[in-house]
Design a protein around this motif. Sequence first.
Motif, mmCIF file in Angstrom:
data_model
loop_
_atom_site.group_PDB
_atom_site.id
_atom_site.type_symbol
_atom_site.label_atom_id
_atom_site.label_comp_id
_atom_site.label_asym_id
_atom_site.label_seq_id
_atom_site.Cartn_x
_atom_site.Cartn_y
_atom_site.Cartn_z
ATOM 1 N N ALA A 13 48.121 46.321 48.652
ATOM 2 C CA ALA A 13 47.488 47.639 48.518
ATOM 3 C C ALA A 13 46.074 47.645 49.094
ATOM 4 C CB ALA A 13 47.455 48.047 47.041
ATOM 5 N N GLU A 14 45.425 46.485 49.058
ATOM 6 C CA GLU A 14 44.074 46.371 49.610
ATOM 7 C C GLU A 14 44.096 46.138 51.115
ATOM 8 O OE1 GLU A 14 40.932 46.543 47.924
ATOM 9 O OE2 GLU A 14 42.275 47.547 46.516
ATOM 10 N N GLY A 15 45.310 45.981 51.683
ATOM 11 C CA GLY A 15 45.437 45.810 53.133
ATOM 12 C C GLY A 15 45.270 44.386 53.617
ATOM 13 N N GLU A 42 52.404 52.650 47.565
ATOM 14 C CA GLU A 42 51.942 53.498 48.668
ATOM 15 C C GLU A 42 51.461 54.854 48.146
ATOM 16 O OE1 GLU A 42 54.453 52.203 52.606
ATOM 17 O OE2 GLU A 42 55.455 53.543 51.187
ATOM 18 N N THR A 59 48.148 54.425 45.839
ATOM 19 C CA THR A 59 46.917 53.985 46.485
ATOM 20 C C THR A 59 46.625 54.705 47.802
ATOM 21 O OG1 THR A 59 48.021 52.202 47.704
ATOM 22 C CG2 THR A 59 47.160 51.677 45.495
ATOM 23 N N GLY A 60 47.622 55.423 48.330
ATOM 24 C CA GLY A 60 47.431 56.075 49.618
ATOM 25 C C GLY A 60 47.453 55.094 50.780
ATOM 26 N N THR A 61 47.980 53.904 50.536
ATOM 27 C CA THR A 61 48.058 52.854 51.548
ATOM 28 C C THR A 61 49.463 52.792 52.119
ATOM 29 O OG1 THR A 61 46.440 51.531 50.340
ATOM 30 C CG2 THR A 61 47.789 50.366 51.954
ATOM 31 N N GLU A 62 49.576 52.872 53.433
ATOM 32 C CA GLU A 62 50.878 52.699 54.070
ATOM 33 C C GLU A 62 51.143 51.206 54.212
ATOM 34 O OE1 GLU A 62 53.087 53.699 58.251
ATOM 35 O OE2 GLU A 62 51.588 55.106 57.506
ATOM 36 N N ILE A 63 52.287 50.765 53.736
ATOM 37 C CA ILE A 63 52.618 49.345 53.741
ATOM 38 C C ILE A 63 53.672 49.065 54.806
ATOM 39 C CG2 ILE A 63 53.575 47.439 52.390
ATOM 40 C CD1 ILE A 63 52.427 48.886 49.899
ATOM 41 N N HIS A 121 48.701 43.908 44.635
ATOM 42 C CA HIS A 121 47.328 44.402 44.782
ATOM 43 C C HIS A 121 46.754 44.003 46.141
ATOM 44 C CE1 HIS A 121 42.920 44.552 43.995
ATOM 45 N NE2 HIS A 121 43.293 45.737 43.546
#
Length: 87
Positions: free
Chosen positions: A81-83, A54, A57-61, A78
């Motif tokens: 992280a790519e959503g 998180e 990558t700045g991705t909220e999981i 990955h």
Amino acid sequence: MDKDKFYQAVKEFLAEAVEEPGRQALEEIGEDDDLFHMGLIDSHMVIRLVIFVEETTGTEIDLAEHEFEVFYTLRGLHSVAEGIPSS
């Protein structure tokens, strides 16, 4: 984030967290190798790894959107992280 850079970042994170005997195995990890069954991560480390992904990558999981086992491989991490949902 580029897949190869992502894999390298995760390996570097694990290298800092894994005990010395397991570090050598990190260089040879393939994208579908099961990190849990290799003894490189446990349930506590999976949570640390998710937080690392998180932050990197700045991705909220949202853990509820994924099968827990998706976090056991580089490819799975990955994809999260790519959503890409896994369930």
